[in-house]
Write a protein that holds these residues in place. Sequence first.
Motif, short mmCIF file in Angstrom:
data_model
loop_
_atom_site.label_atom_id
_atom_site.label_comp_id
_atom_site.label_asym_id
_atom_site.label_seq_id
_atom_site.Cartn_x
_atom_site.Cartn_y
_atom_site.Cartn_z
N MET A 1 0.71 -1.17 0.07
CA MET A 1 0.11 0.17 -0.12
C MET A 1 0.95 1.26 0.06
SD MET A 1 -2.89 1.24 2.79
CE MET A 1 -3.56 -0.32 2.93
N GLY A 2 0.58 2.12 -0.88
CA GLY A 2 1.26 3.30 -1.06
C GLY A 2 0.93 4.18 0.13
N LEU A 3 1.99 5.40 0.19
CA LEU A 3 1.62 6.43 1.08
C LEU A 3 0.31 7.07 0.87
CD1 LEU A 3 2.66 7.95 3.47
CD2 LEU A 3 3.87 9.70 2.02
N ILE A 4 -0.09 7.58 -0.50
CA ILE A 4 -1.22 8.20 -0.71
C ILE A 4 -2.30 7.38 -0.37
CG2 ILE A 4 -2.44 9.43 -2.47
CD1 ILE A 4 0.20 11.07 -1.47
N SER A 5 -2.40 6.23 -0.85
CA SER A 5 -3.79 5.27 -0.71
C SER A 5 -3.70 5.00 0.87
CB SER A 5 -3.51 4.08 -1.43
OG SER A 5 -2.23 3.24 -1.14
N GLY A 6 -2.75 4.85 1.44
CA GLY A 6 -2.81 4.67 3.05
C GLY A 6 -3.41 5.75 3.60
N LEU A 7 -3.08 7.00 3.34
CA LEU A 7 -3.56 8.20 4.02
C LEU A 7 -5.01 8.31 3.68
CD1 LEU A 7 -0.70 10.84 3.35
CD2 LEU A 7 -1.46 9.59 5.56
#
Length: 82
Positions: free
Chosen positions: A1-7
Amino acid sequence: MGLISGLFGLPLAPARGVVWVAERLQEEAERQYYDPGTIRRDLQAVAAARDEGSISEEEAAELERELVARLLEGNARRRKGG
C-alpha cells in the motif's frame, strides 16, 4: 500500500476493524451453533424433557428434527472446510 492510498484509506480503518470483529463474532457463533457436542447435549435435554412430560411428543420430534438438521449442516460445512 502506498503512502497516498494509505492516507486516504486511514479514515476507513475503524470501519474495517468493526467489520473484522463482526466477522470473528459470526464465525464463533456459527462454530458454537453447529458444534456436535452442543447439539448432542441439546438432543439429550429434549429426550429428558419428553420423558418427564414437560414437552409433547410432537414438540420433541420437531426439536429433534431441527437439531439433526443442524448436525448434518455442521458436518457438511466441516467437509467443505468452512
